[in-house]
Enzyme design. Sequence first.
Site, PDB file in Angstrom:
ATOM      1  CG  HIS A  73      22.335  24.120  62.623  1.00 32.26           C
ATOM      2  ND1 HIS A  73      21.789  22.859  62.722  1.00 32.26           N
ATOM      3  CD2 HIS A  73      22.541  24.541  63.907  1.00 32.26           C
ATOM      4  CE1 HIS A  73      21.683  22.524  63.988  1.00 32.26           C
ATOM      5  NE2 HIS A  73      22.124  23.526  64.721  1.00 32.26           N
ATOM      6  CG  HIS A 102      20.784  24.035  68.152  1.00 35.02           C
ATOM      7  ND1 HIS A 102      21.941  23.565  67.584  1.00 35.02           N
ATOM      8  CD2 HIS A 102      21.123  24.424  69.414  1.00 35.02           C
ATOM      9  CE1 HIS A 102      22.943  23.664  68.445  1.00 35.02           C
ATOM     10  NE2 HIS A 102      22.468  24.176  69.565  1.00 35.02           N
ATOM     11  CB  CYS A 120      18.547  21.016  62.638  1.00 33.30           C
ATOM     12  SG  CYS A 120      19.242  21.438  61.011  1.00 33.30           S
TER      13      CYS A 120
END
Length: 230
Positions: free
Chosen positions: A60, A72, A161
Site C-alpha cells: 500500500h 492515500h 494506490c
Amino acid sequence: MLHSLTFLVEKLSLFSHFKLVEFWSSGRQQRERTERETHGRVPTLRRGDLLEVPRTLFTHFGIYLGDNKVAHLIPDIMPVLTKDDALIKTTITNKRLILGCIYKSATVRMDTFEDFVYGSKIRVNHTDKSRKVQPFPNEGVAKRAEELIGSIPYSLLWNNCEHFVTYCRYGTATSQQTEMFCKCLKSIIRDQRSINLTVLLGMISIVCFGLAPSTALPTILISFILWMAG
C-alpha cells in the site's frame, strides 16, 4: 492430467507470491537498509515523501503531508451511498473496501500516519531508485496529493494506490505491481499447459453435467482463445 494439475498448482502459487518474487527482488540487505520500523513512533519524514507499507498480498502506498498526516487512495463504497463527509471520513472497514473494489469506487483520504502504517514496516521514497525521471520537489508532490483528496474512480489494475502516488511524485501514473501481475498472467496464457488444463476441466464439466452448449461452448472457445494467444 498430472502435468495439468502440477501446472495449476504452480501458477496459483505464482499468483499469490509474484510480488515477493518479483517486486522485492532487490535483495535482503538492500531492503534492510531502506526499511524503517515505526515501533509506535513516527520516523523523520519530509512533507511529500512517498511511503510504502506491506499488506497481505500487495503493498500500500501514500504521500506524507506533514503534521502526522498521510494521503492515500483506498477503495470505498461510501461515496456511492452518501455525500456526508463525516461518514465518508470514518474508518474504512473491510466490507466497505471490498464493496468499493466491486463498484470501482475509491477515495483519496487523509489519515494519521499510525492508521496508514497499521503496525507494519515502512519504506520511504524507495521507488526513486527504480525511476528514470527525477521526482517533483516535495512540496509540489504534497500539493498534488492534497488536490486529489475526495472521491475518485477505482481500478485494481489501472487506477490503484500506486498509480496515485506515482502520479503525485513523478507526473506519470504507473504501477510496478500491476506490471508484474500482467507479466504473470501473460506467462500463464502463453503456456501450452493452459490449453491442456482448460480442455481437461471442460471434459470434467461435460462428464459431470452432460453435453450441452453451456459446457461444450466455453471449453471450445476458451481453448481456442488460449491457443491463438499462445
